[in-house]
Design an enzyme around this catalytic site. Sequence first.
Site, mmCIF file in Angstrom:
data_model
loop_
_atom_site.group_PDB
_atom_site.id
_atom_site.type_symbol
_atom_site.label_atom_id
_atom_site.label_comp_id
_atom_site.label_asym_id
_atom_site.label_seq_id
_atom_site.Cartn_x
_atom_site.Cartn_y
_atom_site.Cartn_z
ATOM 1 C CE LYS A 59 -0.569 0.316 5.056
ATOM 2 N NZ LYS A 59 0.146 1.603 5.208
ATOM 3 C CE LYS A 88 3.813 -3.665 9.112
ATOM 4 N NZ LYS A 88 3.026 -4.376 10.118
ATOM 5 C CG ASP A 89 4.799 4.138 9.649
ATOM 6 O OD1 ASP A 89 5.296 3.001 9.781
ATOM 7 O OD2 ASP A 89 4.950 5.055 10.467
ATOM 8 C CE LYS A 90 -3.533 8.894 4.857
ATOM 9 N NZ LYS A 90 -4.649 9.756 5.310
#
Length: 356
Positions: A59, A88-90
Amino acid sequence: MTELNYPAEHLSLTPLAYANGRPELMAIIRQQPADFRVEEILGFEPEGEGEHVFLWVEKTALNTQQVADALAKLANVAARQVSFSGMKDKNAITRQWFSVHLPGADNIDWQAINSPQIKLLTSTRHLRKLRRGVHRGNRFVITARNLQGATDSLTQRIAAITGTGVPNYFGEQRFGFDGANLRKAQQWFAGEFKPKRHQQGIYLSAARSWLFNQLLSQRVANQQWNKLLGGELLMLAGSHSVFPQDDDPELAQRLLDGDIHLTGPLYGKPGQGNKHCQQQVAVLEQALFDSYPQLLAGLEKAGLKAERRALRLIPENFEYQLDADVLECRFSLTSGCFATAVMRELLNYQVAGREA
């Protein structure tokens, strides 16, 4: 020794102590998603059969829940039937596993999930759903740009980071933009509003993560975060197994070798069989708890159980490349650890105009 002096019920994202002093070398991270890459290390192989479809997804500039929601919509299932191991980090490019509970035939075109921000890399099946926190760790590739200052100390700092580790702080993303999650937790506990169910876990996590960071920062400031005091609870490296400090003369060397770590509190209701710190460590932790009765009451009311977290993390397989004013770092961390805790000891970095 720095005196313990916590202002009652004042919660803010004040600067945390550095193990090796504040870095002089400045840089910017997260200029673009590709500057922060994360790959989940699952730690086991899906079995290829079972009621749960396992999806390996990349992503970009999306958070984990957004991808989970998209998968639920595609499969036409309830959101609770989609699981993942970690958030998880954006603002990053990340790869992680999702599971979808789909007993019986799978006639879904999973490739339909593909978009500029989501890419399906592989799919398989497994007997059990993917549960939170089961993955072994994460691999990171972090690019820092616009380096300013002398790089002479870079090698020395990296040697310290890889040799003795860094304080295992929760990263700033745990607390929301400008500490918003922390403020919401305090307002909730004060009875000013009641968050929606899906928000409660975020605010609870922010509150007790903040407490942990305060205690750890105090021990770092007093140079007590990586040496035995008295009455420690210790954690075996690579596990969550906790045991009390005893008279074993080899404990200090095991701590130095990274075989064991000191721990700090993730506050909650004491459960049956919980071990307790004693002596000097108990005094340090109680001093913090006594200053935030409302915060503690809110965590207990929510039913959280007390846990322990290692005070130190040691990155594995650390590599770096310096090219003019760009530094690329590669390393792996066990699950639950934040890459920003490593980077803050290496660089005085900025994210979106905010100083670390």
